[in-house]
Scaffold this active site. Structure first.
Site, PDB file in Angstrom:
ATOM      1  CG  PHE A  19      18.655   6.500 -20.026  1.00  0.00           C
ATOM      2  CD1 PHE A  19      19.197   6.958 -18.843  1.00  0.00           C
ATOM      3  CD2 PHE A  19      19.357   6.715 -21.201  1.00  0.00           C
ATOM      4  CE1 PHE A  19      20.427   7.616 -18.813  1.00  0.00           C
ATOM      5  CE2 PHE A  19      20.592   7.372 -21.186  1.00  0.00           C
ATOM      6  CZ  PHE A  19      21.119   7.824 -19.992  1.00  0.00           C
TER       7      PHE A  19
ATOM      8  CE  LYS B  62      22.971   4.227 -26.426  1.00  0.00           C
ATOM      9  NZ  LYS B  62      21.928   4.872 -25.658  1.00  0.00           N
TER      10      LYS B  62
ATOM     11  CG  ASP C 157      14.990   8.345 -26.813  1.00  0.00           C
ATOM     12  OD1 ASP C 157      15.724   7.886 -27.720  1.00  0.00           O
ATOM     13  OD2 ASP C 157      15.423   8.702 -25.699  1.00  0.00           O
TER      14      ASP C 157
END
Ligand SMILES: *Cc1c(COP(=O)(O)O)cnc(C)c1O
Length: 394
Positions: free
Chosen positions: A136, A250, A221
């Site tokens: 993702f 995040k 990532d």
């Protein structure tokens, strides 16, 4: 709750399946809804609230910065942005930082940087991107094209061309995919939304050596795994394998929107004036928050404590696997990003947790993800264990 929920249902896009609760306040690992009911938050905004809710030093930093300067264009310098870049570079493999506002934007920046670096160094045509099945990377077109989950593509195709996907931890498939036309390999050291699946060191070593052999860039990532989440500042430190580009977002600003990519000078130099930009990227308030977050995460003993808490949570979850072998098959993940592998629908357990006022997530039907604030208390870990035990008993 009724009013907030009713308003939301009337006016908001219906792209989220939400729990029937509206939160109005938080402190540490706790949240309160409109009726004053208390919840234990082991979701933390999906690994965003690094230091929990309303951490005093971060709130102060935000207030102070907001009173001084909310925004100026990236045509000018600001102190929080420059300071944060310095902290990130001094504590990573990176030499330069580009700031944006979200995870997807960080992935876009990484993909664009890789293509441009490749173009400038090897000419046109070396454009293939290798990503992982079940990965993702976000919802914008480049990030979505990297995301190896066709359910997210439905109705949005055609995607960005030249992406291929290989199964995680399959070295053979990776060897077959990477070649002279490969521009970059992008992966999450621990697949977060894919179900908390750590990649093996062997697989990451293979990715590193293939990228070296074919002069492709290795992109990590670390949007979910970065900023102490796995017990090290960055997950790549666990493996001792260094990427060429790293994506962050995040947890970086502890709850404010901020994204970043880091790279060595020789890679980042492919971004020349005008080649890429972001109006809000590196916003002074978000960067001031991130500086405050980073100072605490980097303070003496903090990451050691995250590792100990991660071990404590893992031990508790493993005990559940032993006690309920017909319902729980194991535990996976790193640090305070842990998945409880279940043989019953994970969504049902998450719902039962919610009814007992504990927040957790089910990225896949066979795994419950726990990503509490890094400041979670041991007694909060014990409390969640006891509640999970009650649920699994019934
Ligand atoms: C959440 C996430 C993203 C996307 O971040 P957004 O801020 O939602 O765009 C990308 N990659 C990983 C690994 C993530 O966990």
């Amino acid at each position: 709750m009724a009013i907030i929920k009713d308003l939301g249902e009337l006016y908001l896009a219906q792209n989220y399946k939400r729990f029937p609760v509206a939160f109005v306040r938080g402190k540490g690992s706790r949240l309160w809804d409109e009726e004053g009911r208390e919840y234990l938050d082991f979701c933390a905004g999906i690994a965003v609230c690094t230091l929990g809710h309303a951490p005093e030093p971060v709130v102060s930093a935000i207030k102070e910065q907001a009173e001084k300067l909310l925004h100026v264009s990236n045509l000018y310098w600001t102190e929080p942005q420059a300071r944060l870049a310095e902290i990130l570079v001094e504590n990573s493999f990176g030499e330069r930082v580009f700031f944006c506002n979200s995870g997807a934007e960080a992935v876009e920046a990484a993909l664009k940087l890789a293509r441009r670096w490749s173009y400038l160094n090897h000419g046109p045509g070396k454009t293939q991107m290798v990503a992982l099945e079940n990965s993702f990377h976000g919802r914008t077109y480049g990030a979505l094209s990297a995301t190896g989950q066709p359910v997210y593509w439905e109705g949005f195709e055609p995607l960005v061309p030249d992406f291929v996907h290989v199964p995680p931890n399959d070295r053979e498939a990776l060897r077959e995919a990477v070649n002279e036309s490969t521009c970059a390999v992008i992966l999450e050291p621990v697949l977060g939304e894919g179900g908390v699946i750590p990649l093996s060191r062997e697989f990451l070593l293979e990715a590193r050596s293939l990228c070296d052999r074919y002069q492709a860039l290795l992109i990590f990532d670390e949007i979910q795994t970065g900023i102490g989440r796995t017990g090290h500042l960055f997950a790549y430190e666990h493996y001792g394998i260094v990427p060429d580009i790293m994506c962050l977002a995040k947890g970086l600003a502890g709850g404010l929107p901020l994204g970043a990519i880091l790279a060595k000078e020789k890679v980042m130099s492919a971004l020349t004036p005008g080649s890429h930009a972001s109006t809000f990227g590196g916003n002074p308030v978000a960067c001031a928050a991130a500086v405050a977050v980073m100072k605490i995460v980097l303070s003496e003993g903090f990451l050691e404590e995250v590792r100990l808490k991660g071990q404590a949570l893992r031990k508790r979850l493993s005990a559940l696997a032993e006690e309920f072998p017909d319902k729980v098959s194991g535990v996976r993940g790193l640090g305070l990003l842990l998945g409880l592998e279940v043989r019953i629908p994970a969504g049902d357990v998450v719902q039962a947790l919610f009814e007992r006022r504990v927040l957790a997530t089910a990225p896949k039907t066979e795994v419950i993800r726990f990503s509490p604030p890094l400041t979670v208390a041991y007694r909060e870990i014990d409390a969640v264990y006891e509640i999970l035990r009650e649920i699994l008993k019934s």
